[in-house]
Design a protein around this motif. Structure first.
Motif, mmCIF file in Angstrom:
data_model
loop_
_atom_site.group_PDB
_atom_site.id
_atom_site.type_symbol
_atom_site.label_atom_id
_atom_site.label_comp_id
_atom_site.label_asym_id
_atom_site.label_seq_id
_atom_site.Cartn_x
_atom_site.Cartn_y
_atom_site.Cartn_z
ATOM 1 N N LEU A 35 9.096 -9.625 15.633
ATOM 2 C CA LEU A 35 8.188 -8.595 16.134
ATOM 3 C C LEU A 35 8.304 -7.306 15.330
ATOM 4 O O LEU A 35 7.306 -6.603 15.133
ATOM 5 N N ASN A 36 9.511 -6.993 14.869
ATOM 6 C CA ASN A 36 9.690 -5.809 14.020
ATOM 7 C C ASN A 36 8.883 -5.938 12.735
ATOM 8 O O ASN A 36 8.204 -4.998 12.306
ATOM 9 N N ARG A 37 8.975 -7.113 12.113
ATOM 10 C CA ARG A 37 8.215 -7.327 10.876
ATOM 11 C C ARG A 37 6.712 -7.350 11.145
ATOM 12 O O ARG A 37 5.921 -6.841 10.348
ATOM 13 N N LYS A 38 6.329 -7.934 12.258
ATOM 14 C CA LYS A 38 4.904 -7.975 12.613
ATOM 15 C C LYS A 38 4.369 -6.567 12.877
ATOM 16 O O LYS A 38 3.255 -6.230 12.467
ATOM 17 N N LEU A 39 5.177 -5.734 13.522
ATOM 18 C CA LEU A 39 4.758 -4.367 13.807
ATOM 19 C C LEU A 39 4.575 -3.565 12.518
ATOM 20 O O LEU A 39 3.588 -2.833 12.356
ATOM 21 N N LEU A 40 5.504 -3.708 11.578
ATOM 22 C CA LEU A 40 5.390 -2.995 10.309
ATOM 23 C C LEU A 40 4.148 -3.437 9.542
ATOM 24 O O LEU A 40 3.403 -2.609 8.995
ATOM 25 N N ARG A 41 3.937 -4.750 9.492
ATOM 26 C CA ARG A 41 2.776 -5.263 8.763
ATOM 27 C C ARG A 41 1.473 -4.809 9.433
ATOM 28 O O ARG A 41 0.499 -4.450 8.757
ATOM 29 N N THR A 42 1.449 -4.807 10.772
ATOM 30 C CA THR A 42 0.244 -4.383 11.494
ATOM 31 C C THR A 42 -0.079 -2.929 11.217
ATOM 32 O O THR A 42 -1.231 -2.561 10.972
ATOM 33 N N LYS A 43 0.942 -2.067 11.241
ATOM 34 C CA LYS A 43 0.713 -0.642 10.971
ATOM 35 C C LYS A 43 0.200 -0.433 9.551
ATOM 36 O O LYS A 43 -0.717 0.365 9.313
ATOM 37 N N GLU A 44 0.791 -1.147 8.582
ATOM 38 C CA GLU A 44 0.339 -1.016 7.199
ATOM 39 C C GLU A 44 -1.110 -1.485 7.037
ATOM 40 O O GLU A 44 -1.912 -0.841 6.356
ATOM 41 N N LEU A 45 -1.435 -2.613 7.697
ATOM 42 C CA LEU A 45 -2.793 -3.155 7.584
ATOM 43 C C LEU A 45 -3.816 -2.204 8.198
ATOM 44 O O LEU A 45 -4.870 -1.937 7.599
ATOM 45 N N PHE A 46 -3.522 -1.669 9.383
ATOM 46 C CA PHE A 46 -4.451 -0.757 10.041
ATOM 47 C C PHE A 46 -4.592 0.547 9.249
ATOM 48 O O PHE A 46 -5.692 1.106 9.150
ATOM 49 N N THR A 47 -3.478 1.036 8.676
ATOM 50 C CA THR A 47 -3.546 2.263 7.877
ATOM 51 C C THR A 47 -4.433 2.059 6.656
ATOM 52 O O THR A 47 -5.257 2.922 6.315
ATOM 53 N N ASP A 48 -4.282 0.903 6.001
ATOM 54 C CA ASP A 48 -5.097 0.628 4.814
ATOM 55 C C ASP A 48 -6.577 0.515 5.160
ATOM 56 O O ASP A 48 -7.433 1.056 4.453
ATOM 57 N N VAL A 49 -6.877 -0.200 6.251
ATOM 58 C CA VAL A 49 -8.288 -0.425 6.572
ATOM 59 C C VAL A 49 -8.943 0.862 7.061
ATOM 60 O O VAL A 49 -10.135 1.089 6.825
ATOM 61 N N LEU A 50 -8.190 1.747 7.709
ATOM 62 C CA LEU A 50 -8.751 3.030 8.133
ATOM 63 C C LEU A 50 -9.022 3.937 6.937
ATOM 64 O O LEU A 50 -9.872 4.835 7.003
ATOM 65 N N LYS A 51 -8.291 3.704 5.849
ATOM 66 C CA LYS A 51 -8.539 4.442 4.603
ATOM 67 C C LYS A 51 -9.648 3.811 3.773
ATOM 68 O O LYS A 51 -10.020 4.331 2.731
ATOM 69 N N GLY A 52 -10.138 2.655 4.223
ATOM 70 C CA GLY A 52 -11.172 1.960 3.472
ATOM 71 C C GLY A 52 -10.638 0.953 2.485
ATOM 72 O O GLY A 52 -11.371 0.495 1.608
ATOM 73 N N GLU A 53 -9.370 0.579 2.628
ATOM 74 C CA GLU A 53 -8.746 -0.369 1.704
ATOM 75 C C GLU A 53 -8.268 -1.578 2.500
ATOM 76 O O GLU A 53 -7.577 -1.444 3.505
ATOM 77 N N LEU A 54 -8.647 -2.777 2.037
ATOM 78 C CA LEU A 54 -8.194 -4.015 2.655
ATOM 79 C C LEU A 54 -7.378 -4.785 1.634
ATOM 80 O O LEU A 54 -7.888 -5.169 0.577
ATOM 81 N N PRO A 55 -6.076 -5.021 1.881
ATOM 82 C CA PRO A 55 -5.219 -5.674 0.880
ATOM 83 C C PRO A 55 -5.742 -7.037 0.477
ATOM 84 O O PRO A 55 -6.191 -7.819 1.317
ATOM 85 N N ASP A 56 -5.688 -7.316 -0.821
ATOM 86 C CA ASP A 56 -6.125 -8.624 -1.314
ATOM 87 C C ASP A 56 -5.173 -9.728 -0.898
ATOM 88 O O ASP A 56 -5.542 -10.890 -0.852
ATOM 89 N N GLU A 57 -3.912 -9.363 -0.638
ATOM 90 C CA GLU A 57 -2.919 -10.381 -0.297
ATOM 91 C C GLU A 57 -2.949 -10.740 1.188
ATOM 92 O O GLU A 57 -2.090 -11.468 1.663
ATOM 93 N N GLU A 58 -3.967 -10.293 1.913
ATOM 94 C CA GLU A 58 -3.970 -10.490 3.359
ATOM 95 C C GLU A 58 -3.978 -11.965 3.745
ATOM 96 O O GLU A 58 -3.226 -12.392 4.610
ATOM 97 N N GLU A 59 -4.835 -12.744 3.086
ATOM 98 C CA GLU A 59 -4.943 -14.155 3.454
ATOM 99 C C GLU A 59 -3.628 -14.887 3.170
ATOM 100 O O GLU A 59 -3.204 -15.738 3.954
#
Length: 324
Positions: A271-295
């Motif tokens: 859950l700790n790792r999932k929380l960190l990844r979720t925060k990073e993903l939401f921060t990127d998408v709110l900035k208009g960036e979607l990581p290519d490595e998401e899939e």
């Protein structure tokens, strides 16, 4: 939306596109769950009551688990798509305003006039408004007859409704023919943008007002959808934190070197790792960036989730797990 197949007044009153706060929801979320559970229908109908309840419970748990595992990526993708669509629809609205010389005051006036049309009683003496509303409704049903319906039964119902509205339009036209020169009902319906004689003195045609109204409502709902998605992102992060706290409390009440404690610690770490990844993903998408490595990360996470499936049974999420 269902109201697309109903009368125009019904659409203006009850369509989700015209409900403040509805966002861009499809209104069929329950049907998605039913579609997932329906696969068990063939096998469970031959089972005993207890076995049937067990199988349906397993499928419901799997549905909840899949939602939890994919929630952050789904929210991020929806938000990214919605931002692009908001920009596109706002540009379309600006083009409409420029094409017809609309300012904000006139735009709001048109939207208000269209919304007031649905408040005219069915048996009102305002025959002209009734005629224009019936005309728009018939043209819209004919337009979507083969575009949105894929069953002969549903098309038969729409054709019947078109005939009923056409008869009502003919009767209403007879009531105003003594004051205006009008062609036959069939000739009127053949024209895409028929100009009514009572609208030639500077009053804009109803269909154009309806087009502008629908575009304004679409832009409003898409903007609401962005706010709703941001709130759902915040709620998802909070649900992970609540789950962490719940497991931490359980861990403190468990023997330090027991097998259950090891599973709890592993789950907390996940859950700790999932929380960190979720925060990073939401921060990127709110900035208009979607990581290519998401899939790729999603596939790795799914593999980890398969290994931890037994942990979910020992460590149920309780109130944090989303129920169907």
């Amino acid at each position: 939306m269902h109201a697309k197949a109903h009368s125009w007044a019904c659409e203006l009153k009850w369509s989700g596109r015209h409900q403040v706060g509805a966002g861009n929801t499809i209104g069929e979320e329950v049907e998605q769950v039913n579609s997932f559970l329906s696969r068990a229908g063939i096998s469970t109908k031959y089972m005993s009551k207890g076995a049937r309840a067990d199988i349906l419970s397993i499928l419901a748990i799997q549905w909840n688990k899949r939602k939890f595992d994919q929630m952050e990526s789904m929210l991020a993708k929806r938000y990214a798509k919605n931002v692009k669509r908001v920009t596109s629809e706002e540009n379309t609205l600006e083009e409409l305003k420029k094409a017809h010389g609309l300012n904000e005051a006139l735009l709001n006036q048109w939207v208000s006039e269209v919304q007031q049309m649905c408040q005219v009683p069915e048996h009102s003496d305002d025959t002209q408004n009734k005629i224009e509303a019936l005309y728009v409704c018939i043209k819209k049903r004919k337009h979507y007859l083969y575009r949105m319906e894929d069953s002969n039964k549903r098309r038969h119902q729409i054709r019947r409704k078109i005939r009923e509205d056409t008869e009502a339009l003919s009767q209403a036209l007879e009531n105003v023919r003594h004051g205006f020169s009008l062609p036959s009902t069939e000739d009127i319906l053949k024209k895409d943008n028929f100009v009514w004689p009572w609208t030639t003195s500077g009053v804009t045609h109803l269909q154009l007002k309806k087009q502008v109204h629908d575009q304004v409502m679409l832009v409003c709902r898409l903007r609401e959808e962005s706010s709703i998605l941001k709130e759902e992102m915040s709620q998802h992060i909070q649900s992970i934190k609540d789950m962490q706290n719940s497991l931490t409390v359980s861990l403190t009440a468990t023997e330090e070197h027991g097998g259950k404690a090891a599973l709890l610690r592993k789950r907390v770490d996940f859950l700790n790792r999932k929380l960190l990844r979720t925060k990073e993903l939401f921060t990127d998408v709110l900035k208009g960036e979607l990581p290519d490595e998401e899939e790729e990360e999603e596939e790795e996470e799914e593999d980890e989730d398969l290994e931890e499936e037994e942990e979910d049974v020992l460590c149920p999420c309780g109130p944090q797990r989303e129920d169907i």
